[in-house]
Enzyme design. Sequence first.
Site, short mmCIF file in Angstrom:
data_model
loop_
_atom_site.label_atom_id
_atom_site.label_comp_id
_atom_site.label_asym_id
_atom_site.label_seq_id
_atom_site.Cartn_x
_atom_site.Cartn_y
_atom_site.Cartn_z
N ASP A 67 0.96 -1.56 0.05
CA ASP A 67 0.13 -0.01 0.08
C ASP A 67 0.79 1.18 0.17
O ASP A 67 1.97 1.21 0.23
CB ASP A 67 -1.01 0.15 1.12
CG ASP A 67 -0.40 -0.51 2.48
OD1 ASP A 67 0.83 -0.57 2.58
OD2 ASP A 67 -0.98 -0.92 3.37
N ASN A 136 -7.83 -3.18 14.53
CA ASN A 136 -9.24 -3.42 14.05
C ASN A 136 -9.20 -4.72 13.17
O ASN A 136 -10.37 -4.74 12.36
CB ASN A 136 -9.71 -2.35 13.58
CG ASN A 136 -8.87 -1.80 12.48
OD1 ASN A 136 -8.15 -2.39 11.78
ND2 ASN A 136 -9.44 -0.66 11.69
N HIS A 138 -7.22 -4.82 10.37
CA HIS A 138 -7.13 -4.76 8.77
C HIS A 138 -5.75 -5.26 8.40
O HIS A 138 -4.81 -5.58 9.27
CB HIS A 138 -7.01 -3.12 8.76
CG HIS A 138 -5.75 -2.05 9.12
ND1 HIS A 138 -6.07 -0.86 9.85
CD2 HIS A 138 -4.74 -2.59 9.17
CE1 HIS A 138 -4.93 -0.33 9.93
NE2 HIS A 138 -3.99 -1.42 9.54
C1 F6R Z 1 1.47 -1.33 6.42
C2 F6R Z 1 0.18 -1.88 6.28
C3 F6R Z 1 -0.56 -2.01 7.65
C4 F6R Z 1 -0.02 -2.40 9.00
C5 F6R Z 1 -0.81 -2.27 10.02
C6 F6R Z 1 0.00 -2.79 11.41
O1 F6R Z 1 1.91 -1.48 4.90
O2 F6R Z 1 -0.26 -2.36 5.28
O3 F6R Z 1 -1.94 -2.67 7.57
O4 F6R Z 1 0.57 -3.67 8.81
O5 F6R Z 1 -1.41 -1.12 10.24
O6 F6R Z 1 0.89 -1.55 11.57
P1 F6R Z 1 1.95 -1.90 12.75
O7 F6R Z 1 2.92 -2.72 12.43
O8 F6R Z 1 2.76 -0.53 12.75
O9 F6R Z 1 1.39 -2.15 13.92
#
Ligand code: F6R
Length: 242
Positions: A67, A136, A138
């Site tokens: 992303d 959440n 995602h």
């Molecule tokens: C990053 C991404 C997000 C993160 C998620 C967790 O490219 O796609 O889905 O993997 O927000 O972020 P962290 O690892 O910072 O807790």
Amino acid sequence: MRIIIGKDYDDMSRKAANIISAMVILKPDAVLGLATGTSPLGLYKQLIKWYEKKDIDFSAVRSVNLDEYVGLSKTHVQSYFHFMHEMFFNHINIALENCHLPNGMASDIDAECRRYDTLISSLGGIDLQLLGIGQNGHIGFNEPEENFEQMTHLAHLTQSTITANSRLFDDISDVPTTALSMGIKAIMQAKMIVLVASGKNKAQIIKQSFFGAVTPKVPASILQMHNNVILVVDEDAAGDLR
Ligand code: F6R
């Protein structure tokens, strides 16, 4: 699904780095699907160390990132383009022309999304997709309630994701509200998926995603339907699994 539990963040990072390293040794021109965020930082550091010791050669590896924020230029310090170069690409011998991210500055967003999907197919698909997970549920920027059928698309960040990501910006109003993200369908087409998570604040969503109902309300829950998923967590993130 396989679950690998590391003692702590460093141990989790080493274990996940070992899996990626094995992939690159087995398939030197592997297509790696990469993620940003705090969770994969330790494993990127580990891979850099092994590269410096000449244990891994990335010269033929291709990469596609999950992303990118819409509206941040490549030079913006919070763009994922900048993150990936600073934290990983600039420290290994991957060919920079083989490192791909969606272009969040594209004037035609739909065309950019189609370009990205076509690019991934032209590389032969993703051999190993690395994922983090939001509190959440995602994955990428596929937020709760989005459908499971999307390929790369314009994603609207939920307030909880904006709040979580604001820790990296001067002000919460600077956090972009949209991003280009590989969709769940694109992620599910990867041949292997490695999801990394650490810390107590991920324990509940890890349990819900991998042992709860498969529902768009918890995007990561769809991973239960993939036949080659490895969950690499530390003891804190695994805390609710026992
Ligand atoms: C990053 C991404 C997000 C993160 C998620 C967790 O490219 O796609 O889905 O993997 O927000 O972020 P962290 O690892 O910072 O807790």
